[in-house]
Design a protein around this motif. Structure first.
Motif, PDB file in Angstrom:
ATOM      1  N   HIS A  34      24.983  -4.823 -23.893  1.00 12.51           N
ATOM      2  CA  HIS A  34      25.506  -3.460 -23.660  1.00 12.51           C
ATOM      3  C   HIS A  34      24.483  -2.490 -24.267  1.00 12.51           C
ATOM      4  O   HIS A  34      24.743  -1.837 -25.282  1.00 12.51           O
ATOM      5  CB  HIS A  34      26.876  -3.329 -24.322  1.00 12.51           C
ATOM      6  CG  HIS A  34      27.699  -2.149 -23.892  1.00 12.51           C
ATOM      7  ND1 HIS A  34      27.169  -1.063 -23.210  1.00 12.51           N
ATOM      8  CD2 HIS A  34      29.025  -1.870 -24.047  1.00 12.51           C
ATOM      9  CE1 HIS A  34      28.139  -0.186 -22.979  1.00 12.51           C
ATOM     10  NE2 HIS A  34      29.267  -0.661 -23.476  1.00 12.51           N
ATOM     11  N   GLN A  72      38.207 -10.187 -27.961  1.00 12.63           N
ATOM     12  CA  GLN A  72      38.124  -9.988 -26.511  1.00 12.63           C
ATOM     13  C   GLN A  72      39.079 -10.927 -25.772  1.00 12.63           C
ATOM     14  O   GLN A  72      38.682 -11.988 -25.289  1.00 12.63           O
ATOM     15  CB  GLN A  72      36.685 -10.219 -26.051  1.00 12.63           C
ATOM     16  CG  GLN A  72      35.658  -9.461 -26.891  1.00 12.63           C
ATOM     17  CD  GLN A  72      34.995  -8.360 -26.130  1.00 12.63           C
ATOM     18  OE1 GLN A  72      34.617  -8.518 -24.976  1.00 12.63           O
ATOM     19  NE2 GLN A  72      34.852  -7.207 -26.768  1.00 12.63           N
ATOM     20  N   ARG A  97      35.633   5.078 -22.360  1.00 11.12           N
ATOM     21  CA  ARG A  97      34.515   5.798 -22.974  1.00 11.12           C
ATOM     22  C   ARG A  97      33.229   5.722 -22.175  1.00 11.12           C
ATOM     23  O   ARG A  97      32.598   6.741 -21.897  1.00 11.12           O
ATOM     24  CB  ARG A  97      34.207   5.247 -24.376  1.00 11.12           C
ATOM     25  CG  ARG A  97      34.916   5.967 -25.490  1.00 11.12           C
ATOM     26  CD  ARG A  97      35.117   5.018 -26.627  1.00 11.12           C
ATOM     27  NE  ARG A  97      35.938   3.913 -26.153  1.00 11.12           N
ATOM     28  CZ  ARG A  97      37.269   3.956 -26.105  1.00 11.12           C
ATOM     29  NH1 ARG A  97      37.899   5.000 -26.519  1.00 11.12           N
ATOM     30  NH2 ARG A  97      37.959   2.937 -25.621  1.00 11.12           N
ATOM     31  N   THR A  98      32.805   4.506 -21.813  1.00 14.82           N
ATOM     32  CA  THR A  98      31.470   4.384 -21.229  1.00 14.82           C
ATOM     33  C   THR A  98      31.387   5.120 -19.893  1.00 14.82           C
ATOM     34  O   THR A  98      30.451   5.887 -19.653  1.00 14.82           O
ATOM     35  CB  THR A  98      31.081   2.906 -21.086  1.00 14.82           C
ATOM     36  OG1 THR A  98      31.265   2.272 -22.349  1.00 14.82           O
ATOM     37  CG2 THR A  98      29.639   2.753 -20.654  1.00 14.82           C
ATOM     38  N   ARG A 118      29.044  -1.922 -14.805  1.00 14.36           N
ATOM     39  CA  ARG A 118      29.742  -2.792 -15.755  1.00 14.36           C
ATOM     40  C   ARG A 118      30.384  -3.908 -14.943  1.00 14.36           C
ATOM     41  O   ARG A 118      31.043  -3.649 -13.938  1.00 14.36           O
ATOM     42  CB  ARG A 118      30.816  -2.039 -16.525  1.00 14.36           C
ATOM     43  CG  ARG A 118      31.769  -3.005 -17.231  1.00 14.36           C
ATOM     44  CD  ARG A 118      32.660  -2.348 -18.222  1.00 14.36           C
ATOM     45  NE  ARG A 118      31.887  -1.784 -19.310  1.00 14.36           N
ATOM     46  CZ  ARG A 118      32.446  -1.169 -20.358  1.00 14.36           C
ATOM     47  NH1 ARG A 118      33.756  -1.059 -20.421  1.00 14.36           N
ATOM     48  NH2 ARG A 118      31.696  -0.688 -21.312  1.00 14.36           N
ATOM     49  N   PRO A 132      32.865   0.148 -31.725  1.00 14.19           N
ATOM     50  CA  PRO A 132      32.525   0.638 -30.373  1.00 14.19           C
ATOM     51  C   PRO A 132      33.759   1.132 -29.614  1.00 14.19           C
ATOM     52  O   PRO A 132      33.619   1.862 -28.635  1.00 14.19           O
ATOM     53  CB  PRO A 132      31.928  -0.599 -29.682  1.00 14.19           C
ATOM     54  CG  PRO A 132      32.533  -1.771 -30.385  1.00 14.19           C
ATOM     55  CD  PRO A 132      32.751  -1.326 -31.818  1.00 14.19           C
ATOM     56  N   PHE A 133      34.955   0.745 -30.087  1.00 13.31           N
ATOM     57  CA  PHE A 133      36.225   1.056 -29.429  1.00 13.31           C
ATOM     58  C   PHE A 133      36.294   0.365 -28.066  1.00 13.31           C
ATOM     59  O   PHE A 133      35.267   0.077 -27.481  1.00 13.31           O
ATOM     60  CB  PHE A 133      36.393   2.579 -29.298  1.00 13.31           C
ATOM     61  CG  PHE A 133      37.102   3.193 -30.481  1.00 13.31           C
ATOM     62  CD1 PHE A 133      36.948   2.684 -31.758  1.00 13.31           C
ATOM     63  CD2 PHE A 133      37.927   4.299 -30.304  1.00 13.31           C
ATOM     64  CE1 PHE A 133      37.607   3.251 -32.842  1.00 13.31           C
ATOM     65  CE2 PHE A 133      38.596   4.877 -31.383  1.00 13.31           C
ATOM     66  CZ  PHE A 133      38.447   4.363 -32.651  1.00 13.31           C
ATOM     67  N   PRO A 134      37.411   0.063 -27.492  1.00 16.25           N
ATOM     68  CA  PRO A 134      38.737   0.394 -27.995  1.00 16.25           C
ATOM     69  C   PRO A 134      39.105  -0.390 -29.264  1.00 16.25           C
ATOM     70  O   PRO A 134      38.708  -1.526 -29.426  1.00 16.25           O
ATOM     71  CB  PRO A 134      39.652  -0.014 -26.833  1.00 16.25           C
ATOM     72  CG  PRO A 134      38.906  -1.091 -26.109  1.00 16.25           C
ATOM     73  CD  PRO A 134      37.472  -0.725 -26.238  1.00 16.25           C
ATOM     74  N   GLN A 169      25.281   1.205 -25.345  1.00 18.80           N
ATOM     75  CA  GLN A 169      26.099   1.302 -26.564  1.00 18.80           C
ATOM     76  C   GLN A 169      25.174   1.181 -27.782  1.00 18.80           C
ATOM     77  O   GLN A 169      25.344   1.886 -28.781  1.00 18.80           O
ATOM     78  CB  GLN A 169      27.164   0.191 -26.586  1.00 18.80           C
ATOM     79  CG  GLN A 169      28.045   0.177 -27.830  1.00 18.80           C
ATOM     80  CD  GLN A 169      29.050   1.321 -27.883  1.00 18.80           C
ATOM     81  OE1 GLN A 169      29.594   1.709 -26.854  1.00 18.80           O
ATOM     82  NE2 GLN A 169      29.298   1.855 -29.072  1.00 18.80           N
ATOM     83  N   ARG A 183      36.852  -5.528 -31.676  1.00 21.88           N
ATOM     84  CA  ARG A 183      38.146  -6.146 -31.350  1.00 21.88           C
ATOM     85  C   ARG A 183      37.920  -7.576 -30.877  1.00 21.88           C
ATOM     86  O   ARG A 183      36.794  -7.960 -30.534  1.00 21.88           O
ATOM     87  CB  ARG A 183      38.850  -5.334 -30.262  1.00 21.88           C
ATOM     88  CG  ARG A 183      38.271  -5.557 -28.899  1.00 21.88           C
ATOM     89  CD  ARG A 183      38.864  -4.690 -27.805  1.00 21.88           C
ATOM     90  NE  ARG A 183      37.980  -4.817 -26.643  1.00 21.88           N
ATOM     91  CZ  ARG A 183      38.197  -5.642 -25.620  1.00 21.88           C
ATOM     92  NH1 ARG A 183      39.280  -6.377 -25.563  1.00 21.88           N
ATOM     93  NH2 ARG A 183      37.325  -5.730 -24.625  1.00 21.88           N
ATOM     94  N   ARG A 209      29.613  -8.070 -26.662  1.00 19.16           N
ATOM     95  CA  ARG A 209      28.258  -7.751 -26.171  1.00 19.16           C
ATOM     96  C   ARG A 209      27.628  -6.613 -26.966  1.00 19.16           C
ATOM     97  O   ARG A 209      26.409  -6.530 -27.097  1.00 19.16           O
ATOM     98  CB  ARG A 209      28.313  -7.404 -24.675  1.00 19.16           C
ATOM     99  CG  ARG A 209      29.338  -6.328 -24.328  1.00 19.16           C
ATOM    100  CD  ARG A 209      29.682  -6.362 -22.844  1.00 19.16           C
ATOM    101  NE  ARG A 209      30.738  -5.400 -22.522  1.00 19.16           N
ATOM    102  CZ  ARG A 209      31.461  -5.454 -21.415  1.00 19.16           C
ATOM    103  NH1 ARG A 209      31.252  -6.406 -20.525  1.00 19.16           N
ATOM    104  NH2 ARG A 209      32.377  -4.549 -21.174  1.00 19.16           N
ATOM    105  N   THR A 210      28.472  -5.721 -27.539  1.00 21.69           N
ATOM    106  CA  THR A 210      27.885  -4.631 -28.329  1.00 21.69           C
ATOM    107  C   THR A 210      27.230  -5.200 -29.586  1.00 21.69           C
ATOM    108  O   THR A 210      26.199  -4.719 -30.031  1.00 21.69           O
ATOM    109  CB  THR A 210      28.959  -3.591 -28.727  1.00 21.69           C
ATOM    110  OG1 THR A 210      29.898  -4.200 -29.603  1.00 21.69           O
ATOM    111  CG2 THR A 210      29.689  -3.039 -27.523  1.00 21.69           C
TER     112      THR A 210
HETATM  113  C1  NCD Z   1      32.889  -2.214 -25.610  1.00 23.33           C
HETATM  114  C2  NCD Z   1      32.565  -3.019 -24.381  1.00 23.33           C
HETATM  115  O1  NCD Z   1      33.032  -2.719 -23.287  1.00 23.33           O
HETATM  116  O2  NCD Z   1      31.785  -3.942 -24.538  1.00 23.33           O
HETATM  117  N1  NCD Z   1      33.423  -0.973 -25.333  1.00 23.33           N
HETATM  118  C3  NCD Z   1      32.558   0.075 -25.133  1.00 23.33           C
HETATM  119  O3  NCD Z   1      31.823   0.094 -24.185  1.00 23.33           O
HETATM  120  N2  NCD Z   1      32.535   1.035 -26.051  1.00 23.33           N
HETATM  121  C4  NCD Z   1      33.644  -2.956 -26.617  1.00 23.33           C
HETATM  122  C5  NCD Z   1      34.883  -3.687 -26.224  1.00 23.33           C
HETATM  123  O4  NCD Z   1      35.281  -3.735 -25.080  1.00 23.33           O
HETATM  124  O5  NCD Z   1      35.475  -4.253 -27.143  1.00 23.33           O
END
Ligand code: NCD
Length: 284
Positions: A126, A217, A48-49, A98, A245-247, A129, A215, A160-161
């Motif tokens: 993040h 990590q 996504r990002t 990232r 925030p997905f995934p 996000q 989720r 981090r979100t």
């Molecule tokens: C998040 C991330 O990378 O921190 N994903 C995102 O950018 N939408 C969340 C995650 O990885 O669980």
């Protein structure tokens, strides 16, 4: 030069004006960034990002150098972060990064000649996000980010979100936070002014305006698995919203996607709109 390294770099005024413009433009194609080049430098997986920045930049007429497979770049030969940043800042007008380490975006900003945008630094922050997460709340809560009961569930230690979002929402009046996680994955950042901690989601579902699901990590050493049931999700107040925030792995059943409270696909759409305006501001 405007670096976006943390939510601390985003004032409320800056966010409100960005969100107002995002609502108005909704990803409209234009030529504002014609001739500008963005580097997408991703040392960790992303769907996504990285694509969201790609889409946003392209919508404004700009171009992107995508470095998503760092194993095929000089990084795999042992090049330092500093040398990679110096290199890409000679070739592009901004760098989205990232990285696996907390603080890496700040390190990059020390040597970069162009703006750095943090797209996730290890278990640090993040901020972009949070721009889209804040926008989602702004859109579905009558343009207000105050007087909310926010329940955050999942890996609150490494997510981090979550850290960035709590920082933002704690700026607004009368927000109450419910942190739901097993004790090993507890929220570890400075705690907000009003909060409650539990490992049992059923205690707080009925007292929730925003359910923010994350989720676990695995890549940061976390174990533990959980999934919310349809019964649990259905017990949320009718006016609440569910974000992620997905995934997603298996935290939210797909069956819930058609519920009007599910806003996680809106978040993805909003991410493109917000990042487009952000890039236009950072690059001009
Ligand atoms: C998040 C991330 O990378 O921190 N994903 C995102 O950018 N939408 C969340 C995650 O990885 O669980």
């Amino acid at each position: 030069m405007l670096h976006i390294l943390s939510v601390d770099d985003l004032s409320n005024d800056f966010l409100y004006s960005l969100w107002q413009e995002a609502i108005f433009k909704k990803g409209l194609i234009n030529n504002k960034l014609k001739g500008k080049i963005l580097t997408n430098l991703f040392y960790e997986p992303s769907t996504r990002t990285s694509s969201s920045f790609y889409s946003a930049m392209t919508r404004s007429g700009g171009a992107v150098i995508p470095i998503n497979d760092v194993q095929f770049s000089s990084i795999a030969k042992g090049e330092s972060l500093e040398d990679t940043i110096m290199t890409m800042s000679a070739m592009s007008d901004a760098i989205v990064i990232r990285h696996t380490e907390n603080g890496s975006a700040r390190r990059a900003s020390m040597v970069s000649k162009v703006p750095i945008i943090n797209a996730g630094d290890g278990n640090g922050e993040h901020p972009t996000q949070t721009i889209l997460d804040g926008f989602t709340i702004y859109c579905f809560n009558n343009k207000k980010l105050s007087n909310l009961r926010i329940t955050l569930i999942g890996d609150l230690k490494n997510g981090r979100t979550v850290k960035s979002l709590v920082k933002l929402l704690n700026r607004f009046d009368n927000n109450h936070f419910n942190f739901v996680s097993p004790s090993q994955l507890k929220f570890s950042n400075p705690l907000p002014s009003k909060y409650y901690e539990t490992d049992n989601i059923d205690e707080v579902l009925k007292d929730t305006d925003i359910l923010y699901v994350t989720r676990v990590q695995k890549e940061r050493g976390s174990r533990h698995n959980y999934s919310l049931s349809m019964d649990q999700l259905n017990s949320l107040p009718k006016k609440s919203i569910v974000m992620h925030p997905f995934p997603r792995i298996n935290e939210i059943p797909q069956e819930f996607d058609k519920d009007s409270r599910a806003k996680y696909f809106d978040q993805i759409q909003f991410g493109v709109w917000c990042r487009q305006i952000l890039l236009e501001r950072v690059l001009s």
